[in-house]
Motif scaffolding. Sequence first.
Motif, PDB file in Angstrom:
ATOM      1  N   VAL A 133       1.885   9.468 -21.725  1.00  0.00           N
ATOM      2  CA  VAL A 133       2.365   8.324 -20.849  1.00  0.00           C
ATOM      3  C   VAL A 133       3.865   8.149 -21.025  1.00  0.00           C
ATOM      4  O   VAL A 133       4.335   7.558 -22.058  1.00  0.00           O
ATOM      5  CB  VAL A 133       1.392   7.051 -21.147  1.00  0.00           C
ATOM      6  N   LEU A 134       4.610   8.314 -20.143  1.00  0.00           N
ATOM      7  CA  LEU A 134       6.139   8.220 -20.018  1.00  0.00           C
ATOM      8  C   LEU A 134       6.391   6.759 -19.922  1.00  0.00           C
ATOM      9  O   LEU A 134       7.441   6.234 -20.379  1.00  0.00           O
ATOM     10  CB  LEU A 134       6.806   9.351 -19.126  1.00  0.00           C
ATOM     11  N   LEU A 135       5.663   6.294 -18.840  1.00  0.00           N
ATOM     12  CA  LEU A 135       5.997   4.830 -18.215  1.00  0.00           C
ATOM     13  C   LEU A 135       4.833   4.195 -17.896  1.00  0.00           C
ATOM     14  O   LEU A 135       3.863   4.756 -17.380  1.00  0.00           O
ATOM     15  CB  LEU A 135       7.053   5.011 -17.283  1.00  0.00           C
ATOM     16  N   PHE A 136       4.535   2.921 -18.318  1.00  0.00           N
ATOM     17  CA  PHE A 136       3.506   2.103 -17.865  1.00  0.00           C
ATOM     18  C   PHE A 136       4.243   0.784 -17.631  1.00  0.00           C
ATOM     19  O   PHE A 136       4.699   0.011 -18.471  1.00  0.00           O
ATOM     20  CB  PHE A 136       2.347   1.937 -18.932  1.00  0.00           C
ATOM     21  N   ALA A 137       4.046   0.429 -16.493  1.00  0.00           N
ATOM     22  CA  ALA A 137       4.677  -0.854 -15.751  1.00  0.00           C
ATOM     23  C   ALA A 137       3.546  -1.579 -14.801  1.00  0.00           C
ATOM     24  O   ALA A 137       2.650  -0.828 -14.416  1.00  0.00           O
ATOM     25  CB  ALA A 137       5.781  -0.561 -15.271  1.00  0.00           C
ATOM     26  N   GLU A 138       3.942  -2.825 -14.585  1.00  0.00           N
ATOM     27  CA  GLU A 138       3.248  -3.593 -13.449  1.00  0.00           C
ATOM     28  C   GLU A 138       4.500  -3.919 -12.483  1.00  0.00           C
ATOM     29  O   GLU A 138       5.458  -4.623 -12.839  1.00  0.00           O
ATOM     30  CB  GLU A 138       2.485  -4.844 -14.222  1.00  0.00           C
ATOM     31  N   LEU A 139       3.956  -4.005 -11.220  1.00  0.00           N
ATOM     32  CA  LEU A 139       4.910  -4.303 -10.325  1.00  0.00           C
ATOM     33  C   LEU A 139       4.244  -4.765  -8.913  1.00  0.00           C
ATOM     34  O   LEU A 139       3.107  -4.379  -8.714  1.00  0.00           O
ATOM     35  CB  LEU A 139       6.063  -3.143 -10.027  1.00  0.00           C
ATOM     36  N   ALA A 140       5.129  -5.242  -8.119  1.00  0.00           N
ATOM     37  CA  ALA A 140       4.832  -5.800  -6.905  1.00  0.00           C
ATOM     38  C   ALA A 140       5.375  -4.565  -5.809  1.00  0.00           C
ATOM     39  O   ALA A 140       6.807  -4.549  -6.068  1.00  0.00           O
ATOM     40  CB  ALA A 140       5.118  -7.070  -6.492  1.00  0.00           C
ATOM     41  N   LEU A 141       4.711  -4.121  -4.999  1.00  0.00           N
ATOM     42  CA  LEU A 141       5.300  -3.181  -4.073  1.00  0.00           C
ATOM     43  C   LEU A 141       6.115  -3.745  -2.972  1.00  0.00           C
ATOM     44  O   LEU A 141       5.765  -4.584  -2.462  1.00  0.00           O
ATOM     45  CB  LEU A 141       4.413  -2.192  -3.537  1.00  0.00           C
ATOM     46  N   ASN A 142       7.103  -3.050  -2.882  1.00  0.00           N
ATOM     47  CA  ASN A 142       8.112  -3.521  -1.645  1.00  0.00           C
ATOM     48  C   ASN A 142       7.789  -2.714  -0.455  1.00  0.00           C
ATOM     49  O   ASN A 142       6.755  -1.926  -0.489  1.00  0.00           O
ATOM     50  CB  ASN A 142       9.556  -3.074  -2.064  1.00  0.00           C
ATOM     51  N   GLN A 143       8.416  -3.036   0.676  1.00  0.00           N
ATOM     52  CA  GLN A 143       7.901  -2.483   1.967  1.00  0.00           C
ATOM     53  C   GLN A 143       8.135  -0.823   1.883  1.00  0.00           C
ATOM     54  O   GLN A 143       7.074  -0.326   2.271  1.00  0.00           O
ATOM     55  CB  GLN A 143       9.052  -2.824   3.093  1.00  0.00           C
ATOM     56  N   LYS A 144       8.946  -0.307   1.225  1.00  0.00           N
ATOM     57  CA  LYS A 144       9.082   1.319   1.348  1.00  0.00           C
ATOM     58  C   LYS A 144       8.042   1.814   0.423  1.00  0.00           C
ATOM     59  O   LYS A 144       7.185   2.777   0.767  1.00  0.00           O
ATOM     60  CB  LYS A 144      10.490   1.843   0.559  1.00  0.00           C
ATOM     61  N   GLN A 145       7.659   1.312  -0.659  1.00  0.00           N
ATOM     62  CA  GLN A 145       6.609   1.816  -1.595  1.00  0.00           C
ATOM     63  C   GLN A 145       5.077   1.422  -0.900  1.00  0.00           C
ATOM     64  O   GLN A 145       4.353   2.356  -1.161  1.00  0.00           O
ATOM     65  CB  GLN A 145       6.592   0.900  -3.012  1.00  0.00           C
ATOM     66  N   ALA A 146       5.045   0.257  -0.228  1.00  0.00           N
ATOM     67  CA  ALA A 146       3.847   0.316   0.537  1.00  0.00           C
ATOM     68  C   ALA A 146       3.853   1.276   1.449  1.00  0.00           C
ATOM     69  O   ALA A 146       2.639   1.907   1.953  1.00  0.00           O
ATOM     70  CB  ALA A 146       3.911  -1.481   1.301  1.00  0.00           C
ATOM     71  N   ALA A 147       4.562   1.564   2.085  1.00  0.00           N
ATOM     72  CA  ALA A 147       4.782   2.683   3.337  1.00  0.00           C
ATOM     73  C   ALA A 147       4.115   3.781   2.905  1.00  0.00           C
ATOM     74  O   ALA A 147       3.109   4.562   3.818  1.00  0.00           O
ATOM     75  CB  ALA A 147       6.102   2.682   4.098  1.00  0.00           C
ATOM     76  N   TYR A 148       4.236   4.456   1.743  1.00  0.00           N
ATOM     77  CA  TYR A 148       4.015   5.792   1.231  1.00  0.00           C
ATOM     78  C   TYR A 148       2.760   5.650   0.483  1.00  0.00           C
ATOM     79  O   TYR A 148       2.027   6.486   0.414  1.00  0.00           O
ATOM     80  CB  TYR A 148       5.023   6.443   0.707  1.00  0.00           C
ATOM     81  N   THR A 149       2.340   4.667  -0.262  1.00  0.00           N
ATOM     82  CA  THR A 149       1.199   4.529  -0.852  1.00  0.00           C
ATOM     83  C   THR A 149       0.021   4.108  -0.346  1.00  0.00           C
ATOM     84  O   THR A 149      -1.070   4.469  -0.569  1.00  0.00           O
ATOM     85  CB  THR A 149       1.352   3.377  -2.157  1.00  0.00           C
ATOM     86  N   GLY A 150       0.162   3.409   0.768  1.00  0.00           N
ATOM     87  CA  GLY A 150      -0.808   2.885   1.535  1.00  0.00           C
ATOM     88  C   GLY A 150      -1.364   1.680   1.597  1.00  0.00           C
ATOM     89  O   GLY A 150      -2.074   0.844   1.959  1.00  0.00           O
ATOM     90  N   PHE A 151      -0.793   0.930   0.113  1.00  0.00           N
ATOM     91  CA  PHE A 151      -0.955  -0.430  -0.106  1.00  0.00           C
ATOM     92  C   PHE A 151      -0.336  -1.503   0.824  1.00  0.00           C
ATOM     93  O   PHE A 151       0.575  -1.284   1.245  1.00  0.00           O
ATOM     94  CB  PHE A 151      -0.716  -0.586  -1.724  1.00  0.00           C
ATOM     95  N   ALA A 152      -0.659  -2.940   0.752  1.00  0.00           N
ATOM     96  CA  ALA A 152      -0.109  -3.917   1.394  1.00  0.00           C
ATOM     97  C   ALA A 152       1.282  -4.153   0.573  1.00  0.00           C
ATOM     98  O   ALA A 152       1.319  -4.049  -0.494  1.00  0.00           O
ATOM     99  CB  ALA A 152      -0.997  -5.078   1.552  1.00  0.00           C
TER     100      ALA A 152
END
Length: 242
Positions: free
Chosen positions: A101-120
């Motif tokens: 595991v190189l990185l483990f984080a918690e975050l709230a998705l912005n508009q750009k991240q939501a667009a390509y992941t499919g999450f809200a």
Amino acid sequence: MPKTIYQSIYKDLKQKIENDDFSYQEMLPSENTLIQKYGCSRNTLRRAISCLVTDGYVQTMQGKGVRNIYRPIEQTSFTIGEIESFRESAKRNGLEPYTRVLLFAELALNQKQAAYTGFAPGAEVYYLQRLHYLDGLPLILNHNYFLKEAVPGLTKEIAEGSIYDYLENTLHMTIVNSKRVMTVEKITEIDEKYLKLNVEDYNCLAVVSSQTYNSDGILFEYTQSRHRPDYFRFYDNAVRNK
């Protein structure tokens, strides 16, 4: 029809075929013999056989029976038609897996991240970067997004093992389907660093992006898997619909 019955028959026959209990081109025992062996209905057995046909393990021959057409897949092959964890794929290929595991984080998705992941937009996720090794070679760099409300309690320690084992056996989630897109993309600095790639030899790599859903119809995972091109091979079995 109880789903677990045909699945257990499917898995048992699949394992026997992979273990060469039935030789290549050998006919499987008759339908009546298998029904008696597994204590199941004809429809249940036929559904299990149908799954083996879809996966390219057997061929049904009218009036003759079911023939084994399985040939072992070359190492470092990953399946398209099944949802298979990294460790399951490594085991099938007879390779030793290791996940860093190189990185483990918690975050709230912005508009750009939501667009390509499919999450809200604003969805809270676990974001992971994981490097997968087979027999000591770094072959796959994964960027994982897991919806926190669907995957509570995820930790770095779990991610270093098998996340799907945690989902299925601890959270008792039923993983149903995964939508996948395969592309060829230019190598990034992080690809070059962790996958030990020489850009003079390879300037592109294979990328598989997937959105995976559970039995409640919830998108719980978006993953982008970046594969070393010199070890990349995907396997599928296509069936022609008449």
